[in-house]
Design a protein around this motif. Structure first.
Motif, PDB file in Angstrom:
ATOM      1  N   PHE A  97       0.825  -1.208   0.000  1.00 30.85           N
ATOM      2  CA  PHE A  97       0.000   0.000   0.000  1.00 30.85           C
ATOM      3  C   PHE A  97       0.863   1.264   0.000  1.00 30.85           C
ATOM      4  O   PHE A  97       0.695   2.166  -0.838  1.00 30.85           O
ATOM      5  N   LEU A  98       1.805   1.330   0.947  1.00 36.34           N
ATOM      6  CA  LEU A  98       2.594   2.551   1.071  1.00 36.34           C
ATOM      7  C   LEU A  98       3.611   2.703  -0.053  1.00 36.34           C
ATOM      8  O   LEU A  98       3.912   3.828  -0.473  1.00 36.34           O
ATOM      9  N   PHE A  99       4.123   1.598  -0.573  1.00 35.76           N
ATOM     10  CA  PHE A  99       5.047   1.703  -1.704  1.00 35.76           C
ATOM     11  C   PHE A  99       4.355   2.336  -2.907  1.00 35.76           C
ATOM     12  O   PHE A  99       4.862   3.277  -3.531  1.00 35.76           O
ATOM     13  N   GLY A 132       3.419   7.155  -6.217  1.00 37.98           N
ATOM     14  CA  GLY A 132       2.459   8.031  -6.876  1.00 37.98           C
ATOM     15  C   GLY A 132       2.543   9.454  -6.348  1.00 37.98           C
ATOM     16  O   GLY A 132       2.427  10.425  -7.106  1.00 37.98           O
ATOM     17  N   HIS A 133       2.753   9.578  -5.045  1.00 42.95           N
ATOM     18  CA  HIS A 133       2.856  10.893  -4.418  1.00 42.95           C
ATOM     19  C   HIS A 133       4.070  11.661  -4.946  1.00 42.95           C
ATOM     20  O   HIS A 133       3.949  12.812  -5.396  1.00 42.95           O
ATOM     21  N   THR A 134       5.239  11.027  -4.899  1.00 49.17           N
ATOM     22  CA  THR A 134       6.451  11.711  -5.342  1.00 49.17           C
ATOM     23  C   THR A 134       6.405  12.016  -6.835  1.00 49.17           C
ATOM     24  O   THR A 134       6.878  13.072  -7.272  1.00 49.17           O
ATOM     25  N   MET A 135       5.839  11.118  -7.624  1.00 49.17           N
ATOM     26  CA  MET A 135       5.703  11.375  -9.056  1.00 49.17           C
ATOM     27  C   MET A 135       4.838  12.601  -9.291  1.00 49.17           C
ATOM     28  O   MET A 135       5.163  13.473 -10.114  1.00 49.17           O
ATOM     29  N   SER A 136       3.714  12.702  -8.568  1.00 45.06           N
ATOM     30  CA  SER A 136       2.794  13.821  -8.752  1.00 45.06           C
ATOM     31  C   SER A 136       3.470  15.147  -8.440  1.00 45.06           C
ATOM     32  O   SER A 136       3.279  16.139  -9.148  1.00 45.06           O
ATOM     33  N   SER A 140      -3.496   8.324  -5.719  1.00 45.07           N
ATOM     34  CA  SER A 140      -2.421   7.377  -5.427  1.00 45.07           C
ATOM     35  C   SER A 140      -2.682   6.644  -4.121  1.00 45.07           C
ATOM     36  O   SER A 140      -2.543   5.422  -4.036  1.00 45.07           O
ATOM     37  N   TYR A 141      -3.050   7.375  -3.090  1.00 48.34           N
ATOM     38  CA  TYR A 141      -3.300   6.750  -1.790  1.00 48.34           C
ATOM     39  C   TYR A 141      -4.616   5.977  -1.775  1.00 48.34           C
ATOM     40  O   TYR A 141      -4.685   4.855  -1.257  1.00 48.34           O
ATOM     41  N   GLY A 142      -5.668   6.576  -2.339  1.00 50.36           N
ATOM     42  CA  GLY A 142      -6.971   5.916  -2.308  1.00 50.36           C
ATOM     43  C   GLY A 142      -7.009   4.623  -3.102  1.00 50.36           C
ATOM     44  O   GLY A 142      -7.487   3.591  -2.608  1.00 50.36           O
ATOM     45  N   LEU A 143      -6.496   4.646  -4.323  1.00 50.98           N
ATOM     46  CA  LEU A 143      -6.510   3.441  -5.150  1.00 50.98           C
ATOM     47  C   LEU A 143      -5.520   2.405  -4.639  1.00 50.98           C
ATOM     48  O   LEU A 143      -5.776   1.197  -4.718  1.00 50.98           O
ATOM     49  N   ALA A 144      -4.376   2.862  -4.105  1.00 51.87           N
ATOM     50  CA  ALA A 144      -3.417   1.914  -3.536  1.00 51.87           C
ATOM     51  C   ALA A 144      -4.057   1.171  -2.366  1.00 51.87           C
ATOM     52  O   ALA A 144      -3.891  -0.050  -2.212  1.00 51.87           O
ATOM     53  N   LEU A 145      -4.789   1.894  -1.533  1.00 53.88           N
ATOM     54  CA  LEU A 145      -5.465   1.250  -0.405  1.00 53.88           C
ATOM     55  C   LEU A 145      -6.550   0.303  -0.888  1.00 53.88           C
ATOM     56  O   LEU A 145      -6.696  -0.814  -0.374  1.00 53.88           O
ATOM     57  N   LEU A 146      -7.305   0.723  -1.893  1.00 55.08           N
ATOM     58  CA  LEU A 146      -8.391  -0.118  -2.410  1.00 55.08           C
ATOM     59  C   LEU A 146      -7.871  -1.477  -2.873  1.00 55.08           C
ATOM     60  O   LEU A 146      -8.380  -2.524  -2.459  1.00 55.08           O
ATOM     61  N   VAL A 147      -6.856  -1.464  -3.721  1.00 51.23           N
ATOM     62  CA  VAL A 147      -6.413  -2.732  -4.314  1.00 51.23           C
ATOM     63  C   VAL A 147      -5.648  -3.592  -3.318  1.00 51.23           C
ATOM     64  O   VAL A 147      -5.737  -4.829  -3.374  1.00 51.23           O
ATOM     65  N   ILE A 206      -3.018   1.502 -10.691  1.00 53.35           N
ATOM     66  CA  ILE A 206      -2.239   2.159  -9.646  1.00 53.35           C
ATOM     67  C   ILE A 206      -0.761   1.813  -9.766  1.00 53.35           C
ATOM     68  O   ILE A 206       0.110   2.627  -9.445  1.00 53.35           O
ATOM     69  N   CYS A 207      -0.443   0.621 -10.251  1.00 52.61           N
ATOM     70  CA  CYS A 207       0.961   0.264 -10.485  1.00 52.61           C
ATOM     71  C   CYS A 207       1.561   1.145 -11.583  1.00 52.61           C
ATOM     72  O   CYS A 207       2.733   1.528 -11.509  1.00 52.61           O
ATOM     73  N   GLU A 208       0.746   1.469 -12.593  1.00 55.88           N
ATOM     74  CA  GLU A 208       1.229   2.341 -13.654  1.00 55.88           C
ATOM     75  C   GLU A 208       1.442   3.760 -13.134  1.00 55.88           C
ATOM     76  O   GLU A 208       2.429   4.421 -13.468  1.00 55.88           O
ATOM     77  N   ILE A 209       0.524   4.257 -12.317  1.00 59.52           N
ATOM     78  CA  ILE A 209       0.694   5.581 -11.720  1.00 59.52           C
ATOM     79  C   ILE A 209       1.989   5.626 -10.911  1.00 59.52           C
ATOM     80  O   ILE A 209       2.752   6.601 -10.967  1.00 59.52           O
ATOM     81  N   ALA A 210       2.245   4.555 -10.157  1.00 62.41           N
ATOM     82  CA  ALA A 210       3.425   4.522  -9.296  1.00 62.41           C
ATOM     83  C   ALA A 210       4.717   4.341 -10.071  1.00 62.41           C
ATOM     84  O   ALA A 210       5.766   4.851  -9.672  1.00 62.41           O
ATOM     85  N   GLY A 211       4.666   3.611 -11.201  1.00 67.96           N
ATOM     86  CA  GLY A 211       5.911   3.203 -11.825  1.00 67.96           C
ATOM     87  C   GLY A 211       6.285   3.776 -13.170  1.00 67.96           C
ATOM     88  O   GLY A 211       7.463   3.747 -13.533  1.00 67.96           O
TER      89      GLY A 211
END
Length: 258
Positions: free
Chosen positions: A47-49, A54-58, A84-91, A174-179
Motif C-alpha cells: 500500500f505505502l510503496f 504516486g505521491h512523489t511522481m505527482s 495514489s493513496y486511495g486506489l493503492a489502499l483499495l487494491v 495504480i501500479c502504472e501511476i506509481a511506476g
C-alpha cells in the motif's frame, strides 16, 4: 498415478511436496497470529510503496505554473496524490483482507481493538508490523504486487471472485501511476518485447524488463504458497461472510483465547 499428480499440483502449497503445516481444524492461535502479521506487513508495504511512488511522481512532475499559492500543491497535484493513496489502499486491502483483515494503519488497528472487533493480542502484534512495513516501503517489484493481486482475487475463490477483473484492472492502474515515471512500469515482458520488435530496436537494458517481472512473479508466488501452507483462512475467518451465513463469526475460539 492420478492421485500422485493431484497431490503434486501447483495449486497446492509448495506444489504438494509439503502438506499444510497443520490441518485446518487444528491450527493454533499463534499460527493464525503469525500469518496475519505477515499479511499485514506485506499489505502495508504494498500500500505505502504504491502510494509513496504516486505521491512523489505527482509532486516531481507538477509544472511550475501548476503550483498553488505560497508554493503549495495545485489542485491537480492534490487530486493525483489522493488517487495514489486511495486506489493503492483499495487494491491492497482487496488483495489482503482475507489474510490479515487489511488494516494497514495503527489507528485503524487501535479502533478495531478497543471495540472488540479484533483480539487484544492480535492488535498488539499488528502495531509494530505496520510501523516496520511503513519504514521499509521503499522498493519492491511492481509485478509482485500485480501477481499477488491476481492470485488472491482470481486464483483463490471467494464471493467476490466474479468481480476480480475490476480489482486486477485497478491494480494495474495504480501500479502504472506509481511506476511509469520511474521505470516505464511494463510489468509484462511481452508488452516490452512487442514494441522493440516493431521498432527494430532493443535497448541495452531490455533484459531488466524480463528479469524484474519474472522475479516479481516468483516473489508473489512464494508468499502465496507460504500463506496457503499455513492455512491463511484461519488467520482471519469470516471475511467472506455477508453477516447472516455460517461464516459470520470473526474469530475461532482458539484466537479468542490467544
Amino acid at each position: 498415478m492420478a492421485s500422485s499428480e493431484k497431490k503434486h499440483s501447483a495449486s497446492n502449497p509448495f506444489f504438494g511436496f509439503l502438506g499444510p503445516a497443520k490441518d485446518a481444524t487444528t491450527s493454533s492461535a499463534l499460527q493464525a497470529h503469525l500469518v496475519a502479521m505477515s499479511g499485514e506487513f506485506v499489505g502495508t508495504f504494498m500500500f505505502l510503496f504504491l502510494a509513496y511512488c504516486g505521491h512523489t511522481m505527482s509532486v516531481d512532475q507538477s509544472p511550475i505554473s501548476g503550483t498553488g499559492p505560497d508554493g503549495t500543491n495545485s489542485a491537480t497535484t492534490v487530486v493525483y496524490i489522493s488517487l495514489s493513496y486511495g486506489l493503492a489502499l483499495l487494491v491492497t486491502v482487496w488483495t489482503m483482507y482475507r489474510i490479515s483483515g487489511g488494516l494497514f494503519n495503527p489507528a485503524v488497528t487501535l479502533g478495531l481493538t478497543v471495540t472488540g472487533n479484533i483480539p487484544f493480542v492480535r492488535g498488539l502484534l499488528l502495531f509494530p508490523v505496520q510501523i516496520i512495513a511503513s519504514m521499509v516501503a521503499a522498493g519492491v517489484f511492481l509485478t509482485a504486487i500485480f501477481i499477488m493481486n491476481i492470485l488472491m482475487l482470481a486464483a483463490e475463490k471467494s464471493k467476490d471472485t466474479f468481480i476480480a477483473p475490476i480489482g486486477i484492472g485497478l491494480t494495474l492502474f495504480i501500479c502504472e501511476i506509481a511506476g511509469v515515471f520511474y521505470t516505464g512500469a511494463s510489468l509484462n515482458p511481452a508488452r516490452s518485447f512487442g514494441p522493440c520488435i516493431a521498432g527494430r530496436n532493443f535497448q541495452s537494458y531490455h533484459w531488466i524488463y524480463w528479469i524484474g517481472p519474472l522475479l516479481g512473479a516468483l516473489v508473489a508466488s512464494g508468499y502465496y504458497h507460504f500463506v496457503k501452507f499455513f492455512n491463511y483462512e484461519d488467520a482471519n475467518p469470516g471475511q467472506d461472510s455477508s453477516g447472516g451465513d455460517n461464516g459470520g463469526s470473526h474469530y475461532s475460539h482458539q484466537e479468542a483465547e490467544g
